[in-house]
Design a protein around this motif. Structure first.
Motif, PDB file in Angstrom:
ATOM      1  N   PRO A 248       1.054  -1.153  -0.374  1.00 54.43           N
ATOM      2  CA  PRO A 248      -0.185  -0.023  -0.530  1.00 54.43           C
ATOM      3  C   PRO A 248       0.964   1.306   0.471  1.00 54.43           C
ATOM      4  O   PRO A 248       1.799   1.700   0.692  1.00 54.43           O
ATOM      5  CB  PRO A 248      -0.798   0.029   1.418  1.00 54.43           C
ATOM      6  N   GLY A 249       0.413   2.264  -1.034  1.00 54.24           N
ATOM      7  CA  GLY A 249       1.117   3.191  -0.764  1.00 54.24           C
ATOM      8  C   GLY A 249       2.196   3.807  -2.140  1.00 54.24           C
ATOM      9  O   GLY A 249       2.905   4.927  -2.548  1.00 54.24           O
ATOM     10  N   TYR A 250       2.752   2.845  -2.545  1.00 56.96           N
ATOM     11  CA  TYR A 250       3.270   2.297  -3.931  1.00 56.96           C
ATOM     12  C   TYR A 250       2.692   1.974  -4.934  1.00 56.96           C
ATOM     13  O   TYR A 250       1.636   1.944  -4.892  1.00 56.96           O
ATOM     14  CB  TYR A 250       4.508   0.749  -3.727  1.00 56.96           C
ATOM     15  N   LYS A 251       3.278   3.116  -5.931  1.00 58.04           N
ATOM     16  CA  LYS A 251       3.025   2.661  -7.434  1.00 58.04           C
ATOM     17  C   LYS A 251       4.372   2.650  -8.286  1.00 58.04           C
ATOM     18  O   LYS A 251       4.132   1.749 -10.031  1.00 58.04           O
ATOM     19  CB  LYS A 251       2.258   3.909  -7.586  1.00 58.04           C
ATOM     20  N   LYS A 252       5.307   2.812  -7.488  1.00 58.21           N
ATOM     21  CA  LYS A 252       5.722   2.439  -8.786  1.00 58.21           C
ATOM     22  C   LYS A 252       7.530   1.303  -7.958  1.00 58.21           C
ATOM     23  O   LYS A 252       7.807   1.403  -6.678  1.00 58.21           O
ATOM     24  CB  LYS A 252       7.161   3.369  -8.879  1.00 58.21           C
ATOM     25  N   ILE A 253       7.975   0.981  -8.591  1.00 55.51           N
ATOM     26  CA  ILE A 253       9.632  -0.058  -7.738  1.00 55.51           C
ATOM     27  C   ILE A 253      10.952   0.778  -8.588  1.00 55.51           C
ATOM     28  O   ILE A 253      10.731   1.726  -9.508  1.00 55.51           O
ATOM     29  CB  ILE A 253       9.226  -1.323  -8.661  1.00 55.51           C
ATOM     30  N   GLY A 254      11.920   0.867  -7.930  1.00 56.81           N
ATOM     31  CA  GLY A 254      12.704   0.360  -8.566  1.00 56.81           C
ATOM     32  C   GLY A 254      13.763   0.003  -8.104  1.00 56.81           C
ATOM     33  O   GLY A 254      13.859  -0.942  -6.786  1.00 56.81           O
ATOM     34  N   PHE A 255      15.611  -0.314  -8.651  1.00 53.91           N
ATOM     35  CA  PHE A 255      16.341  -1.260  -8.892  1.00 53.91           C
ATOM     36  C   PHE A 255      17.439  -0.631  -9.253  1.00 53.91           C
ATOM     37  O   PHE A 255      17.597  -0.320 -10.573  1.00 53.91           O
ATOM     38  CB  PHE A 255      15.798  -2.779  -8.660  1.00 53.91           C
ATOM     39  N   THR A 256      18.820  -0.843  -8.664  1.00 55.88           N
ATOM     40  CA  THR A 256      19.695  -0.839 -10.096  1.00 55.88           C
ATOM     41  C   THR A 256      20.767  -2.354  -9.101  1.00 55.88           C
ATOM     42  O   THR A 256      21.114  -2.974  -8.584  1.00 55.88           O
ATOM     43  CB  THR A 256      20.668   0.128  -9.306  1.00 55.88           C
ATOM     44  N   PHE A 257      21.007  -3.487 -10.399  1.00 58.39           N
ATOM     45  CA  PHE A 257      22.389  -4.044 -10.398  1.00 58.39           C
ATOM     46  C   PHE A 257      22.690  -4.151 -11.596  1.00 58.39           C
ATOM     47  O   PHE A 257      22.608  -3.604 -12.468  1.00 58.39           O
ATOM     48  CB  PHE A 257      20.845  -5.456 -10.418  1.00 58.39           C
ATOM     49  N   ARG A 258      23.414  -5.112 -12.105  1.00 56.81           N
ATOM     50  CA  ARG A 258      24.524  -5.584 -12.444  1.00 56.81           C
ATOM     51  C   ARG A 258      24.180  -6.593 -13.382  1.00 56.81           C
ATOM     52  O   ARG A 258      23.693  -7.213 -13.552  1.00 56.81           O
ATOM     53  CB  ARG A 258      26.600  -5.900 -11.924  1.00 56.81           C
ATOM     54  N   ASP A 259      24.626  -5.527 -14.997  1.00 54.82           N
ATOM     55  CA  ASP A 259      24.627  -6.834 -16.462  1.00 54.82           C
ATOM     56  C   ASP A 259      25.401  -8.226 -16.263  1.00 54.82           C
ATOM     57  O   ASP A 259      26.319  -8.150 -15.540  1.00 54.82           O
ATOM     58  CB  ASP A 259      23.922  -6.178 -17.249  1.00 54.82           C
ATOM     59  N   ILE A 260      25.512  -8.380 -17.508  1.00 52.97           N
ATOM     60  CA  ILE A 260      26.312  -9.755 -17.400  1.00 52.97           C
ATOM     61  C   ILE A 260      27.329  -9.420 -17.869  1.00 52.97           C
ATOM     62  O   ILE A 260      28.155  -9.914 -17.253  1.00 52.97           O
ATOM     63  CB  ILE A 260      26.048 -10.613 -18.483  1.00 52.97           C
ATOM     64  N   ASN A 261      27.912  -8.057 -17.906  1.00 53.98           N
ATOM     65  CA  ASN A 261      29.450  -7.900 -17.917  1.00 53.98           C
ATOM     66  C   ASN A 261      29.738  -6.525 -16.816  1.00 53.98           C
ATOM     67  O   ASN A 261      31.045  -6.185 -17.168  1.00 53.98           O
ATOM     68  CB  ASN A 261      29.655  -6.522 -19.257  1.00 53.98           C
ATOM     69  N   GLY A 262      29.188  -6.251 -15.755  1.00 56.41           N
ATOM     70  CA  GLY A 262      29.063  -6.185 -14.925  1.00 56.41           C
ATOM     71  C   GLY A 262      28.767  -4.844 -14.531  1.00 56.41           C
ATOM     72  O   GLY A 262      29.109  -4.285 -13.625  1.00 56.41           O
ATOM     73  N   LYS A 263      27.990  -4.606 -15.364  1.00 57.29           N
ATOM     74  CA  LYS A 263      27.558  -2.822 -15.844  1.00 57.29           C
ATOM     75  C   LYS A 263      26.438  -2.488 -15.245  1.00 57.29           C
ATOM     76  O   LYS A 263      25.719  -3.259 -15.362  1.00 57.29           O
ATOM     77  CB  LYS A 263      27.077  -2.125 -17.076  1.00 57.29           C
ATOM     78  N   GLU A 264      26.154  -1.420 -14.073  1.00 59.46           N
ATOM     79  CA  GLU A 264      24.836  -1.200 -13.594  1.00 59.46           C
ATOM     80  C   GLU A 264      23.600  -0.530 -14.351  1.00 59.46           C
ATOM     81  O   GLU A 264      24.583   0.418 -15.018  1.00 59.46           O
ATOM     82  CB  GLU A 264      25.563  -0.417 -12.062  1.00 59.46           C
ATOM     83  N   VAL A 265      22.541  -1.265 -14.058  1.00 58.81           N
ATOM     84  CA  VAL A 265      21.562  -0.826 -14.920  1.00 58.81           C
ATOM     85  C   VAL A 265      20.561  -0.371 -14.015  1.00 58.81           C
ATOM     86  O   VAL A 265      20.552  -1.517 -13.089  1.00 58.81           O
ATOM     87  CB  VAL A 265      21.350  -1.710 -15.625  1.00 58.81           C
ATOM     88  N   SER A 266      19.952   0.752 -14.547  1.00 63.34           N
ATOM     89  CA  SER A 266      19.453   1.585 -12.790  1.00 63.34           C
ATOM     90  C   SER A 266      17.841   1.408 -14.277  1.00 63.34           C
ATOM     91  O   SER A 266      17.564   1.554 -15.057  1.00 63.34           O
ATOM     92  CB  SER A 266      19.317   2.861 -12.507  1.00 63.34           C
TER      93      SER A 266
END
Length: 413
Positions: A248-266
Motif C-alpha cells: 500500500p502506498g507504492y506505485k513504482k518500483i526501483g532497482f540498480t543491479f549489474r548486467d552480465i558484463n558487470g555494468k550497473e543498470v537502473s
C-alpha cells in the motif's frame, strides 16, 4: 516456479543442433528410450532420437510435440559426455554393447544431484511396448488436487488421448509442467517429461471416465507427491494478474543491479524513460522462464521494441557468486539470443529473496513473474507465472491479453 513445481518451477524451447567433438564413439541412429531412477522408487522414462546430419550426429529429446536439441557432446573412448544447453546439467555416460549407462548430474550452485541413467536404442515406446486397450478416454480438462494438508494445491490438467497415446500438461498458478507424454494402459494412467532441467512422472488409476485416483508424482532426484483429479470442463486457475501486488502506498518500483558484463543498470536510466517497461523476474534454472524468454525474444520484443517497449530481466540464480551467475546467464543469453539486458540481482530463488531485492512488493508467488510499467513509470499490473506453448489455448489467450495490454499502455498520453 513455486507451488507443486517447486521453487524452480519446460515452453520452451528453441531447436539447436548437437554435434560430437570426437568420432571415437558413435551412437546408433534412431529413437532411444532413456530412463532415470528416482530414489523414491520411480522410473522416469523419456525418448530421444539420434540422427546423422552433415557428418555430425544430432540428438533430440522428445516430449509430445517438442523436440529439444542439444549441442555440446564430447566422446573419449567408450565415454560420452553431454552438456545440456540450459539448466546447468549434464550426462556422464558409457557406451557398452550398444547401450548407454551412467548418470544425469544437475548442478545446484553449491551441490549436485545425480540420477542413474540407462539408454536403449531402437526403442520407440515410452512406458509399454504393447499397452493394454484403454478402459476409458481421459481427454479433456480436469481439476487436480496435489499434496495434503498445508501443502495441498489445486492444479488444472489438460489431456489429449488418441488410442493408448496420451499427451497433456498440468497448470499451476506459477506456470505449467510443459509437454508431458505417456500412455493409458487398461485402467492405468502414465505421463512423463524430461527437459534437461527437470524430470517428472505422473501415474494414476483411472477409476472411471471422470475420476483419476491413487495418483503419484515422482520428480527429480527423490521427490514424491500424491494427487487425484476429477473431470471438470469449467476448472480454472485464479487470475494471474491478481496474485502479486505492491505494498500500500507504492506505485513504482526501483532497482540498480549489474548486467552480465558487470555494468550497473537502473530503472531510472534514460533508455527506459517514457517507455512501457516489462520487468521479467526469472532464473536460468526455471523452465517456464525459458518459455517466457523464448516468447519475448522471438515474438514480443521484435513487434514492440520500436514502438516504445523495453524489457529488463532480473535473474535470481542458485548462487550468490557473480561469476557463476554470469556463466549460467550467458548460456541463456546465447541460447535465445536475448537482445535486452539481463541483470544479476545477487539474490537466490529462496523464499523471500525477491521481496528483499524489491522491497516494494507486498508478496511474491513464484517464477516467472512479470511487472508491467507504464510510460509514467508506474506499475500497472503484475503477472504471476507463465503458461507456455505446451498448454495450447492458455498460451494463445495469454499472448492476446498481454499484447492488448501493451497496445493500451502505448496509446496512453
Amino acid at each position: 516456479m513455486k507451488s507443486r513445481l517447486g521453487i524452480t518451477a519446460f515452453s520452451f524451447f528453441l531447436l539447436i543442433g548437437l554435434g560430437f567433438a570426437s568420432a571415437q564413439t558413435k551412437l546408433q541412429t534412431g529413437v532411444w528410450r532413456g530412463t532415470l531412477k528416482n530414489q523414491s522408487g520411480g522410473e522416469l522414462p523419456f525418448n530421444f532420437e539420434i540422427k546423422d546430419t552433415a557428418g555430425r550426429q544430432q540428438m533430440a529429446v522428445i516430449n509430445g510435440d517438442e523436440r529439444y536439441k542439444v549441442t555440446d557432446i564430447k566422446s573419449q573412448g567408450d565415454s560420452v559426455f553431454i552438456h545440456m544447453p540450459l539448466f546447468d546439467s549434464e550426462f556422464k555416460l558409457k557406451l557398452e554393447d550398444g547401450n548407454l549407462t551412467g548418470q544425469w548430474i544437475k548442478h545446484l550452485g553449491t551441490s549436485d544431484a545425480k540420477m542413474d541413467f540407462t539408454g536403449v536404442p531402437n526403442t520407440i515406446w515410452r512406458f509399454f511396448k504393447d499397452p493394454e486397450k484403454p478402459a476409458y478416454d481421459v481427454s479433456g480438462r480436469w481439476s487436480a488436487i496435489f499434496g495434503e494438508g498445508e501443502s495441498r494445491d489445486t492444479l488444472v490438467g489438460e489431456f489429449k488421448q488418441n488410442g493408448a497415446k496420451l499427451t497433456g500438461t498440468f497448470l499451476s498458478t506459477s506456470g505449467d509442467y510443459r509437454y508431458l507424454e505417456g500412455t493409458v494402459s487398461g485402467d492405468k494412467f502414465y505421463l512423463s517429461c524430461f527437459d534437461g532441467g527437470h524430470a517428472y512422472i505422473f501415474t494414476a488409476t483411472v477409476k472411471d471416465a471422470n475420476t483419476l485416483a491413487e495418483g503419484k508424482q515422482y520428480s527429480g532426484f527423490s521427490g514424491l507427491d500424491s494427487w487425484s483429479a476429477v473431470k471438470n470442463a469449467n476448472a480454472k486457475l485464479p487470475d494471474a494478474y491478481s496474485l502479486t501486488a505492491l505494498k500500500p502506498g507504492y506505485k513504482k518500483i526501483g532497482f540498480t543491479f549489474r548486467d552480465i558484463n558487470g555494468k550497473e543498470v537502473s530503472l531510472t536510466d534514460a533508455r527506459f524513460k517514457n517507455k512501457v517497461v516489462i520487468v521479467q523476474i526469472l532464473g536460468s534454472w526455471c523452465p517456464n522462464c525459458m518459455d517466457e524468454t523464448n516468447y519475448f525474444v522471438s515474438s514480443y520484443y521484435p513487434k514492440y521494441h520500436n514502438k516504445g517497449v523495453e524489457i529488463i530481466g532480473l535473474a535470481y540464480e542458485r548462487t550468490t557468486d557473480f561469476a557463476k551467475s554470469q556463466r549460467t546467464l550467458q548460456q541463456l543469453k546465447t541460447h535465445f539470443n536475448v537482445p535486452y539486458p539481463l541483470l544479476i540481482t545477487g539474490f537466490t530463488p529462496a523464499s523471500g529473496d525477491p521481496q528483499k531485492s524489491l522491497p516494494m512488493l507486498a508478496d511474491f508467488k513464484g517464477f516467472p513473474s512479470t511487472i508491467i510499467i507504464d510510460k509514467k513509470g508506474e506499475v500497472r499490473k503484475i503477472h504471476t507465472g507463465f503458461s507456455g506453448p505446451g498448454t495450447g489455448v492458455y498460451y494463445t489467450e495469454f499472448i492476446d491479453e498481454f499484447q492488448k495490454l501493451t497496445d493500451d499502455l502505448l496509446a496512453e498520453k
